[in-house]
Design an enzyme around this catalytic site. Structure first.
Site, PDB file in Angstrom:
ATOM      1  N   GLY A  39      31.591  30.763  52.474  1.00  0.00           N
ATOM      2  CA  GLY A  39      31.543  32.137  51.981  1.00  0.00           C
ATOM      3  C   GLY A  39      31.342  32.253  50.479  1.00  0.00           C
ATOM      4  N   SER A 175      36.259  44.076  32.741  1.00  0.00           N
ATOM      5  CA  SER A 175      37.021  42.932  32.220  1.00  0.00           C
ATOM      6  C   SER A 175      38.103  42.477  33.189  1.00  0.00           C
ATOM      7  CB  SER A 175      37.654  43.289  30.876  1.00  0.00           C
ATOM      8  OG  SER A 175      38.762  44.145  31.087  1.00  0.00           O
ATOM      9  N   GLU A 197      35.074  47.581  28.557  1.00  0.00           N
ATOM     10  CA  GLU A 197      36.095  47.926  29.558  1.00  0.00           C
ATOM     11  C   GLU A 197      36.407  49.418  29.461  1.00  0.00           C
ATOM     12  OE1 GLU A 197      37.934  46.495  32.199  1.00  0.00           O
ATOM     13  OE2 GLU A 197      38.609  48.583  32.240  1.00  0.00           O
ATOM     14  N   VAL A 263      31.919  45.130  37.933  1.00  0.00           N
ATOM     15  CA  VAL A 263      32.768  46.318  38.114  1.00  0.00           C
ATOM     16  C   VAL A 263      33.392  46.350  39.513  1.00  0.00           C
ATOM     17  CG1 VAL A 263      31.612  47.745  36.381  1.00  0.00           C
ATOM     18  CG2 VAL A 263      30.718  47.673  38.720  1.00  0.00           C
ATOM     19  N   GLY A 264      33.568  45.191  40.085  1.00  0.00           N
ATOM     20  CA  GLY A 264      34.262  45.146  41.375  1.00  0.00           C
ATOM     21  C   GLY A 264      33.338  44.770  42.518  1.00  0.00           C
ATOM     22  N   ALA A 312      40.839  34.790  47.364  1.00  0.00           N
ATOM     23  CA  ALA A 312      40.635  33.776  48.394  1.00  0.00           C
ATOM     24  C   ALA A 312      41.937  33.406  49.098  1.00  0.00           C
ATOM     25  CB  ALA A 312      40.017  32.527  47.760  1.00  0.00           C
ATOM     26  N   HIS A 437      60.087  17.120  30.604  1.00  0.00           N
ATOM     27  CA  HIS A 437      59.704  17.252  29.198  1.00  0.00           C
ATOM     28  C   HIS A 437      58.781  16.110  28.813  1.00  0.00           C
ATOM     29  CE1 HIS A 437      60.021  18.149  24.952  1.00  0.00           C
ATOM     30  NE2 HIS A 437      60.224  16.855  24.740  1.00  0.00           N
TER      31      HIS A 437
HETATM   32  C1  LIG Z   1      32.455  35.306  40.780  1.00  0.00           C
HETATM   33  C2  LIG Z   1      33.686  35.312  41.638  1.00  0.00           C
HETATM   34  C3  LIG Z   1      34.769  34.515  41.314  1.00  0.00           C
HETATM   35  C4  LIG Z   1      35.904  34.520  42.103  1.00  0.00           C
HETATM   36  N1  LIG Z   1      36.941  33.717  41.760  1.00  0.00           N
HETATM   37  C5  LIG Z   1      38.071  33.726  42.518  1.00  0.00           C
HETATM   38  C6  LIG Z   1      39.155  32.881  42.201  1.00  0.00           C
HETATM   39  O1  LIG Z   1      39.106  32.134  41.226  1.00  0.00           O
HETATM   40  N2  LIG Z   1      40.244  32.915  42.992  1.00  0.00           N
HETATM   41  C7  LIG Z   1      40.328  33.755  44.081  1.00  0.00           C
HETATM   42  O2  LIG Z   1      41.354  33.750  44.764  1.00  0.00           O
HETATM   43  N3  LIG Z   1      39.301  34.547  44.415  1.00  0.00           N
HETATM   44  C8  LIG Z   1      38.181  34.560  43.663  1.00  0.00           C
HETATM   45  N4  LIG Z   1      37.130  35.354  44.018  1.00  0.00           N
HETATM   46  C9  LIG Z   1      37.271  36.208  45.216  1.00  0.00           C
HETATM   47  C10 LIG Z   1      37.043  35.392  46.484  1.00  0.00           C
HETATM   48  O3  LIG Z   1      35.798  34.737  46.409  1.00  0.00           O
HETATM   49  C11 LIG Z   1      37.061  36.329  47.691  1.00  0.00           C
HETATM   50  O4  LIG Z   1      38.250  37.073  47.693  1.00  0.00           O
HETATM   51  C12 LIG Z   1      36.975  35.534  48.980  1.00  0.00           C
HETATM   52  O5  LIG Z   1      35.787  34.767  49.049  1.00  0.00           O
HETATM   53  C13 LIG Z   1      37.046  36.459  50.188  1.00  0.00           C
HETATM   54  O6  LIG Z   1      36.991  35.696  51.336  1.00  0.00           O
HETATM   55  P1  LIG Z   1      36.475  36.281  52.728  1.00  0.00           P
HETATM   56  O7  LIG Z   1      36.711  35.197  53.727  1.00  0.00           O
HETATM   57  O8  LIG Z   1      37.085  37.610  52.967  1.00  0.00           O
HETATM   58  O9  LIG Z   1      34.923  36.546  52.550  1.00  0.00           O
HETATM   59  P2  LIG Z   1      33.717  35.801  51.849  1.00  0.00           P
HETATM   60  O10 LIG Z   1      34.132  34.637  51.078  1.00  0.00           O
HETATM   61  O11 LIG Z   1      32.946  36.875  51.175  1.00  0.00           O
HETATM   62  O12 LIG Z   1      32.881  35.258  53.091  1.00  0.00           O
HETATM   63  C14 LIG Z   1      32.275  36.094  53.998  1.00  0.00           C
HETATM   64  C15 LIG Z   1      31.218  35.306  54.731  1.00  0.00           C
HETATM   65  O13 LIG Z   1      30.751  36.084  55.817  1.00  0.00           O
HETATM   66  C16 LIG Z   1      29.354  35.911  55.958  1.00  0.00           C
HETATM   67  N5  LIG Z   1      28.820  37.071  56.673  1.00  0.00           N
HETATM   68  C17 LIG Z   1      28.839  38.364  56.285  1.00  0.00           C
HETATM   69  N6  LIG Z   1      28.307  39.146  57.237  1.00  0.00           N
HETATM   70  C18 LIG Z   1      27.946  38.324  58.251  1.00  0.00           C
HETATM   71  C19 LIG Z   1      27.350  38.544  59.507  1.00  0.00           C
HETATM   72  N7  LIG Z   1      27.043  39.773  59.921  1.00  0.00           N
HETATM   73  N8  LIG Z   1      27.107  37.475  60.293  1.00  0.00           N
HETATM   74  C20 LIG Z   1      27.429  36.215  59.883  1.00  0.00           C
HETATM   75  N9  LIG Z   1      28.005  35.961  58.699  1.00  0.00           N
HETATM   76  C21 LIG Z   1      28.272  37.003  57.899  1.00  0.00           C
HETATM   77  C22 LIG Z   1      28.871  35.804  54.524  1.00  0.00           C
HETATM   78  O14 LIG Z   1      27.612  35.156  54.468  1.00  0.00           O
HETATM   79  C23 LIG Z   1      30.001  34.994  53.897  1.00  0.00           C
HETATM   80  O15 LIG Z   1      29.713  33.625  53.970  1.00  0.00           O
HETATM   81  C24 LIG Z   1      35.968  35.352  43.251  1.00  0.00           C
HETATM   82  C25 LIG Z   1      34.873  36.147  43.599  1.00  0.00           C
HETATM   83  C26 LIG Z   1      33.753  36.132  42.810  1.00  0.00           C
HETATM   84  C27 LIG Z   1      32.597  36.984  43.200  1.00  0.00           C
END
Ligand SMILES: Cc1cc2nc3c(=O)[nH]c(=O)nc-3n(C[C@H](O)[C@H](O)[C@H](O)COP(=O)(O)OP(=O)(O)OC[C@H]3O[C@@H](n4cnc5c(N)ncnc54)[C@H](O)[C@@H]3O)c2cc1C
EC number: 1.8.1.4
Length: 458
Positions: A39, A175, A197, A263-264, A312, A437
Site C-alpha cells: 500500500g 505543515s 500553514e 493538505v491531507g 500505518a 545512562h
Molecule cells: C508521504 C506519506 C508519509 C507517511 N508516513 C507515515 C509514517 O511515517 N507513519 C505512519 O504511521 N503513517 C504514515 N503515513 C500514513 C500511512 O501511509 C497510511 O496511514 C497507511 O498506509 C494506511 O494504510 P491502509 O492499509 O489503510 O491503506 P493504504 O496503505 O493506502 O493501502 C491501500 C491499498 O489498497 C489498494 N487499493 C485501493 N483500491 C483498491 C481496489 N479497488 N482494488 C484493489 N486494491 C485497491 C491500493 O492500491 C493500496 O495499495 C504516511 C503517508 C504518506 C502519504
C-alpha cells in the site's frame, strides 16, 4: 467461484496485516491489490520518506563534520541516487510483503477489486466470495480547488518523492507530518523551501511548546515559515509558479519552481461498490462500529477509509482487532486516546495523549514536567541538544495524561510513554524506573522528576 473465509480489499498496513492475522487464526484468506503489495505506507508513504530523510540526515552530518572534529574534504549529493535508494528500499519492503503472503498461505489476487452484494468481490470480471470482506482501500493526496495538482509544477507526495531533478525552490502547503518531513528533506538537500500553514502553529496538532520549538528549528535551518497564512491562488503559466498567499498582514506573492500540496488525504471510496452494497459513509469515511463492522453484515472497513488518525500503526491495529473479532476471540476495542504520532523531520517529534491545552480544557489539575536535551549528557555527546521531553500528569491521581517530545531520535522513545499509559503507570512509577545512562531516554525520567519537583540534572 473461489470461496474464502476472509477477503481483504487493499494490501496496505491495514490490509496485509489483517490478512496475516486471519491466516494465523486458521481462516482461508485472500487479498486483492491493484498496485504494489504494501500500500501507500511501504510504497509511497512511511518507508520511502524515511529513506529520503536518512539521506538528508547523512548529508547534514557531513555538512557539520567539523563540529565532530572530522575533516571531510569533498562531498556532494546525487539527488537522483537519493531518490533511487528510496525507491529501492520501498521495492524491497513490498517484496517482503509478497514473501509474507506466501509464508502465510494467503492468495494474492492482482487487479482492481469491486464489492458486490451477497459478500462477493469482483476482480476484473472474476468473482470471489467470502464470509467476511474487509475494505482497506486506503487514501490518496487530497486536492483543494485552489491547489489543483498537475503532477509537474503543483504536486502531491507521490511526485515529491520521485522527482527526477531537484527543484531550486519549493513551496510546501501544509505543515502536518507529511508537509514538514518534505520541507525538511528538500531544505537539507539545498532547495529553497517556504512552508505555508493556515493555522497559527506548525505541526498544529502537537503541544504548543513543541510547535514553537519546531518553528525555531525550521527557521534556524533556513526554511521560510509562514503561519496564519493560506495559499489563495496559483498561477502556473510561467516558468515559476506564482502563489498568492493571504497572511495576517495582507497578500504576498511567492514564486517557486514547485508547489507541494500536503493538505491531507482523501479516502479511496469511489468505484469500489460501496453504493451497490449499501455501505454507509459519512464525511468521506466508511462508518463502522468498535470492531470495524459496517452497517451491512459481513462487510468491514479499516485503516485510512474509516474515521480516526490516518497512520500505518492504526491501520494495522484495526486490522488485527477486526480479524480477531471475526475469529471469535475476546477482543477489546482500540483506545484511540493512546495512539502515538510521529514526525520524522529534524528535529523529530513524537507525542501521545493530551496536549497541555487539551488537559486543561478537560478540567484536570496538572503536574507538568519538562527536561531539555541541552541538559542531557547523551545529547551533548551526540551534538544534538535541541529539543525536550514534556510530560503531563493529573495532579490528583498521577495518571499520565500526555507526553510530548521533540529532538533527535524521539520517535524511537515515545513507545515508553505509550506502554506506561497502557499499563496505567503513575508518575511516581516512571520516576522510580531506572533508565540507562547515557541515553536520550533518561530525559523521560528526568521530565517526570521535574513534574514532581525531584529533577536531578537541572
Ligand atoms: C508521504 C506519506 C508519509 C507517511 N508516513 C507515515 C509514517 O511515517 N507513519 C505512519 O504511521 N503513517 C504514515 N503515513 C500514513 C500511512 O501511509 C497510511 O496511514 C497507511 O498506509 C494506511 O494504510 P491502509 O492499509 O489503510 O491503506 P493504504 O496503505 O493506502 O493501502 C491501500 C491499498 O489498497 C489498494 N487499493 C485501493 N483500491 C483498491 C481496489 N479497488 N482494488 C484493489 N486494491 C485497491 C491500493 O492500491 C493500496 O495499495 C504516511 C503517508 C504518506 C502519504
Amino acid at each position: 467461484m473461489s470461496k474464502y473465509d476472509v477477503i481483504v480489499l487493499g494490501s496496505g498496513p491495514g490490509g496485509y496485516v489483517a490478512a496475516i492475522r486471519a491466516s494465523q487464526l486458521g481462516l482461508k484468506t485472500a487479498i486483492v491489490e491493484k498496485e504494489n503489495l504494501g500500500g501507500v505506507c511501504l510504497n509511497w508513504g512511511c518507508i520511502p520518506t524515511k529513506a529520503l530523510l536518512k539521506s538528508a540526515q547523512v548529508f547534514d552530518y557531513l555538512k557539520h563534520a567539523d563540529s565532530y572534529g572530522l575533516t571531510v574534504k569533498e562531498f556532494d549529493k546525487d539527488f537522483g541516487k537519493v531518490v533511487d535508494r528510496s525507491r529501492g528500499v520501498a521495492e524491497g519492503m513490498s517484496k517482503g510483503v509478497q514473501f509474507l503472503m506466501k509464508k502465510n498461505k494467503i492468495d494474492v489476487i492482482e487487479g482492481l477489486g469491486k464489492l458486490k452484494p451477497g459478500k462477493k468481490v469482483d476482480v476484473e470480471g472474476k468473482e470471489y466470495t467470502a464470509d467476511h470482506i474487509i475494505i482497506a482501500t486506503g487514501a490518496r493526496s487530497r486536492e483543494l480547488p485552489n491547489l489543483k495538482q498537475d503532477g509537474k509544477k503543483v504536486i502531491g507526495y507521490r511526485e515529491a518523492m520521485t522527482l527526477k531533478k531537484q527543484p531550486e525552490s519549493m513551496i510546501v502547503v501544509g505543515s502536518g507530518a507529511i508537509g514538514s518531513e518534505f520541507a525538511h528533506f528538500f531544505n537539507s538537500m539545498g532547495t529553497k523551501v517556504t512552508i505555508v500553514e493556515f493555522l497559527p502553529n506548525l505541526v498544529p496538532l502537537e503541544d504548543e511548546d513543541v510547535s514553537k520549538q519546531f518553528e525555531r528549528s525550521f527557521k534556524k535551518a533556513g526554511i521560510k515559515v509562514m503561519t496564519n497564512s493560506s495559499v489563495e491562488k496559483l498561477d502556473t503559466s510561467g516558468k515559476l509558479v506564482k502563489a498568492t498567499v493571504k497572511t495576517k498582514k495582507g497578500e504576498e506573492t511567492l514564486e517557486a519552481e514547485i508547489v507541494l500540496s500536503a493538505v491531507g488525504i482523501a479516502s479511496n471510496l469511489e468505484n469500489i461498490g460501496l453504493e451497490e452494497v449499501g455501505i454507509v459513509t459519512d464525511k468521506g469515511k466508511i462508518q463502522v462500529n468498535d470492531f470495524y463492522q459496517t452497517n451491512i453484515p459481513g462487510y468491514y472497513a479499516i485503516g485510512d477509509v474509516v474515521p480516526g488518525p490516518a497512520l500505518a500503526h492504526v491501520a494495522s491495529a484495526e486490522g488485527i482487532t477486526c480479524v480477531e473479532k471475526i475469529a471469535g476471540l475476546n477482543v477489546e476495542p482500540i483506545d484511540y486516546g493512546n495512539i502515538p504520532g510521529c514526525t520524522y523531520a529534524s528535529p523529530e517529534i513524537a507525542s501521545v495523549g493530551m496536549t497541555e491545552k487539551q488537559a486543561k480544557e478537560a478540567g484536570y489539575e496538572l503536574k507538568v514536567g519538562k527536561f531539555p536535551f541541552s541538559a542531557s549528557g547523551k545529547a551533548s555527546a551526540s551534538g544534538e541538544k535541541d529539543g525536550f521531553v514534556k510530560v503531563i500528569f493529573d495532579a490528583k491521581y498521577g495518571e499520565w495524561l500526555g507526553c510530548h517530545m521533540i529532538g533527535a531520535g524521539v520517535t524511537d522513545m515515545i513507545a515508553e510513554a505509550v506502554l506506561g499509559r497502557k499499563l496505567e503507570t503513575t508518575g511516581h512509577e516512571v520516576l522510580k524506573t531506572i533508565h540507562p545512562h547515557p541515553t536520550m531516554s533518561e530525559a523521560v525520567m528526568e521530565a517526570v522528576a521535574d513534574a514532581y519537583g525531584e529533577v536531578i540534572h537541572l
